[in-house]
Design a protein around this motif. Sequence first.
Motif, PDB file in Angstrom:
ATOM      1  N   ARG A  31     -20.172 108.706  78.939  1.00 35.29           N
ATOM      2  CA  ARG A  31     -18.876 109.035  78.355  1.00 35.29           C
ATOM      3  C   ARG A  31     -17.751 108.398  79.156  1.00 35.29           C
ATOM      4  O   ARG A  31     -16.821 107.821  78.608  1.00 35.29           O
ATOM      5  CB  ARG A  31     -18.684 110.545  78.295  1.00 35.29           C
ATOM      6  CG  ARG A  31     -19.415 111.228  77.175  1.00 35.29           C
ATOM      7  CD  ARG A  31     -18.829 112.597  76.927  1.00 35.29           C
ATOM      8  NE  ARG A  31     -18.846 113.430  78.116  1.00 35.29           N
ATOM      9  CZ  ARG A  31     -19.860 114.234  78.428  1.00 35.29           C
ATOM     10  NH1 ARG A  31     -20.919 114.299  77.656  1.00 35.29           N
ATOM     11  NH2 ARG A  31     -19.808 114.963  79.517  1.00 35.29           N
ATOM     12  N   ASP A  32     -17.839 108.523  80.473  1.00 36.80           N
ATOM     13  CA  ASP A  32     -16.777 107.981  81.315  1.00 36.80           C
ATOM     14  C   ASP A  32     -16.710 106.467  81.207  1.00 36.80           C
ATOM     15  O   ASP A  32     -15.632 105.874  81.215  1.00 36.80           O
ATOM     16  CB  ASP A  32     -16.993 108.394  82.775  1.00 36.80           C
ATOM     17  CG  ASP A  32     -16.830 109.888  82.968  1.00 36.80           C
ATOM     18  OD1 ASP A  32     -16.182 110.513  82.111  1.00 36.80           O
ATOM     19  OD2 ASP A  32     -17.370 110.425  83.949  1.00 36.80           O
ATOM     20  N   SER A 131      -6.920 107.657  90.203  1.00 34.77           N
ATOM     21  CA  SER A 131      -7.892 108.628  89.712  1.00 34.77           C
ATOM     22  C   SER A 131      -8.351 109.520  90.851  1.00 34.77           C
ATOM     23  O   SER A 131      -8.510 109.064  91.992  1.00 34.77           O
ATOM     24  CB  SER A 131      -9.097 107.921  89.088  1.00 34.77           C
ATOM     25  OG  SER A 131     -10.060 108.853  88.660  1.00 34.77           O
ATOM     26  N   GLU A 132      -8.550 110.775  90.532  1.00 36.90           N
ATOM     27  CA  GLU A 132      -9.045 111.737  91.511  1.00 36.90           C
ATOM     28  C   GLU A 132     -10.154 112.549  90.854  1.00 36.90           C
ATOM     29  O   GLU A 132      -9.906 113.465  90.075  1.00 36.90           O
ATOM     30  CB  GLU A 132      -7.912 112.655  91.983  1.00 36.90           C
ATOM     31  CG  GLU A 132      -8.320 113.590  93.110  1.00 36.90           C
ATOM     32  CD  GLU A 132      -7.151 114.427  93.611  1.00 36.90           C
ATOM     33  OE1 GLU A 132      -7.345 115.202  94.557  1.00 36.90           O
ATOM     34  OE2 GLU A 132      -6.047 114.297  93.029  1.00 36.90           O
ATOM     35  N   ASN A 133     -11.393 112.176  91.161  1.00 37.10           N
ATOM     36  CA  ASN A 133     -12.558 112.877  90.621  1.00 37.10           C
ATOM     37  C   ASN A 133     -13.736 112.676  91.563  1.00 37.10           C
ATOM     38  O   ASN A 133     -13.663 111.876  92.502  1.00 37.10           O
ATOM     39  CB  ASN A 133     -12.881 112.389  89.202  1.00 37.10           C
ATOM     40  CG  ASN A 133     -13.163 110.903  89.143  1.00 37.10           C
ATOM     41  OD1 ASN A 133     -14.121 110.430  89.741  1.00 37.10           O
ATOM     42  ND2 ASN A 133     -12.327 110.157  88.426  1.00 37.10           N
ATOM     43  N   PRO A 134     -14.847 113.367  91.359  1.00 36.94           N
ATOM     44  CA  PRO A 134     -15.986 113.245  92.278  1.00 36.94           C
ATOM     45  C   PRO A 134     -16.548 111.834  92.389  1.00 36.94           C
ATOM     46  O   PRO A 134     -17.112 111.470  93.412  1.00 36.94           O
ATOM     47  CB  PRO A 134     -17.019 114.195  91.666  1.00 36.94           C
ATOM     48  CG  PRO A 134     -16.211 115.206  90.919  1.00 36.94           C
ATOM     49  CD  PRO A 134     -15.048 114.445  90.366  1.00 36.94           C
ATOM     50  N   ALA A 135     -16.404 110.992  91.341  1.00 35.02           N
ATOM     51  CA  ALA A 135     -16.963 109.648  91.377  1.00 35.02           C
ATOM     52  C   ALA A 135     -16.101 108.691  92.188  1.00 35.02           C
ATOM     53  O   ALA A 135     -16.603 107.867  92.946  1.00 35.02           O
ATOM     54  CB  ALA A 135     -17.148 109.119  89.953  1.00 35.02           C
ATOM     55  N   PHE A 136     -14.773 108.759  92.023  1.00 36.97           N
ATOM     56  CA  PHE A 136     -13.886 107.812  92.691  1.00 36.97           C
ATOM     57  C   PHE A 136     -12.519 108.440  92.896  1.00 36.97           C
ATOM     58  O   PHE A 136     -11.980 109.097  92.018  1.00 36.97           O
ATOM     59  CB  PHE A 136     -13.746 106.527  91.857  1.00 36.97           C
ATOM     60  CG  PHE A 136     -12.812 105.518  92.461  1.00 36.97           C
ATOM     61  CD1 PHE A 136     -13.205 104.741  93.530  1.00 36.97           C
ATOM     62  CD2 PHE A 136     -11.529 105.349  91.954  1.00 36.97           C
ATOM     63  CE1 PHE A 136     -12.335 103.814  94.089  1.00 36.97           C
ATOM     64  CE2 PHE A 136     -10.662 104.419  92.498  1.00 36.97           C
ATOM     65  CZ  PHE A 136     -11.067 103.651  93.574  1.00 36.97           C
ATOM     66  N   ASP A 137     -11.967 108.206  94.059  1.00 35.12           N
ATOM     67  CA  ASP A 137     -10.649 108.726  94.406  1.00 35.12           C
ATOM     68  C   ASP A 137      -9.854 107.571  95.011  1.00 35.12           C
ATOM     69  O   ASP A 137     -10.092 107.178  96.150  1.00 35.12           O
ATOM     70  CB  ASP A 137     -10.775 109.883  95.404  1.00 35.12           C
ATOM     71  CG  ASP A 137      -9.434 110.539  95.709  1.00 35.12           C
ATOM     72  OD1 ASP A 137      -8.414 110.019  95.227  1.00 35.12           O
ATOM     73  OD2 ASP A 137      -9.412 111.553  96.419  1.00 35.12           O
ATOM     74  N   ASP A 182     -17.663  98.992  88.885  1.00 34.63           N
ATOM     75  CA  ASP A 182     -18.454 100.079  89.467  1.00 34.63           C
ATOM     76  C   ASP A 182     -17.602 101.329  89.464  1.00 34.63           C
ATOM     77  O   ASP A 182     -16.572 101.389  90.135  1.00 34.63           O
ATOM     78  CB  ASP A 182     -18.865  99.715  90.895  1.00 34.63           C
ATOM     79  CG  ASP A 182     -19.823 100.735  91.502  1.00 34.63           C
ATOM     80  OD1 ASP A 182     -19.871 101.886  91.017  1.00 34.63           O
ATOM     81  OD2 ASP A 182     -20.524 100.379  92.465  1.00 34.63           O
ATOM     82  N   ALA A 183     -18.010 102.334  88.690  1.00 36.79           N
ATOM     83  CA  ALA A 183     -17.208 103.544  88.535  1.00 36.79           C
ATOM     84  C   ALA A 183     -17.022 104.289  89.843  1.00 36.79           C
ATOM     85  O   ALA A 183     -16.109 105.119  89.962  1.00 36.79           O
ATOM     86  CB  ALA A 183     -17.857 104.469  87.503  1.00 36.79           C
ATOM     87  N   ASN A 184     -17.855 104.001  90.857  1.00 40.33           N
ATOM     88  CA  ASN A 184     -17.728 104.672  92.154  1.00 40.33           C
ATOM     89  C   ASN A 184     -16.828 103.906  93.110  1.00 40.33           C
ATOM     90  O   ASN A 184     -16.560 104.385  94.209  1.00 40.33           O
ATOM     91  CB  ASN A 184     -19.111 104.847  92.786  1.00 40.33           C
ATOM     92  CG  ASN A 184     -20.004 105.757  91.964  1.00 40.33           C
ATOM     93  OD1 ASN A 184     -19.565 106.802  91.487  1.00 40.33           O
ATOM     94  ND2 ASN A 184     -21.259 105.349  91.784  1.00 40.33           N
TER      95      ASN A 184
END
Length: 331
Positions: A31-32, A131-137, A182-184
Amino acid sequence: MRIRPLLGFIAAALMLPAYAQQGGADSAAARDALKKQEGDTDQSTLLKQTLTAVDKQYSLIKRGTIAANYELNYSYVGQERINADISTGQLTLFEINNDSAHQITNTISVDYGVRDNLTASVSLPLVSKYSENPAFDGFSHSLGDIGIGARFQPVEAKRGRPNLTVTSNLRLPTGKSPFKVDANQNLATGSGVPSLTAGVNVNHIVDPVALFGSLNFTYSGAAKDLSQIRGTRVLTRVEPGPSIGFGLGFAYALSYGISTSISIQESISRGTKLYFRDGGSAKTKTQTSGMLNLGIGYRVSPKTTLNITAGIGLTNDSPDFTLGISMPLSF
């Protein structure tokens, strides 16, 4: 006649971001990856300045004329995601993740009057995202998707009857693709696929009120030859579904120097097909996004109007909040 100073403002009231084309069908990670980036300029490029520069015969800019415009747009998307694991029959994992994304887009657009009733345009967006989320900040800065468009007025504009403008816009995938980053480690600044939008805009002046509406259809090309790892699978191809959008609203001249507007925009996007290296495929759900826009225009000079528009998301597939500022550039 008070309607002349608000015509440039009506176009800014119609500047709405394009919204997510993809939803979740395979996994949260998919989804992301497939979510269309908030702040894309489909609708903005399609609708902006369709009612500006009133002329005796046509409402587009005159033949041989060059006009430039600057836009500053901000959008915010926030959500709470609950992760829970009950695979063993008992709740063994429970946490709430707060995801938020801020996007600022600086866009310079240039219009050229090919004919009195035909205007060509090009827009260059510069995108900054946080962005601020568990995958990437973190932050990401890059060129967005360049837009090339045209507006055609088939019938001369006359007082007392609606004015029709036919529009088209080709969006080139020049920004960072969400299917290749790379989403991370990074954030996408573009849609990753080319798209073509065609539509019509209609406005009708009942002094001191201007009524306006729009209808458009968008077809997007496929993203091919991908090799993006999403969870335990490798994404190889993406085929976005077509979308249809419409909008309507009105602008009112409070005085010679101040105008206000209210408009609403909605778009419906069919599901996107996803193909993976293991031979599997999936299709995302249809998404509906809507925005309510409130705006004000301030006439700085006889040729310059500063437009400010605030948008409120009406559905889960829309940005929570948007803010746009636009004004013409003089050379």
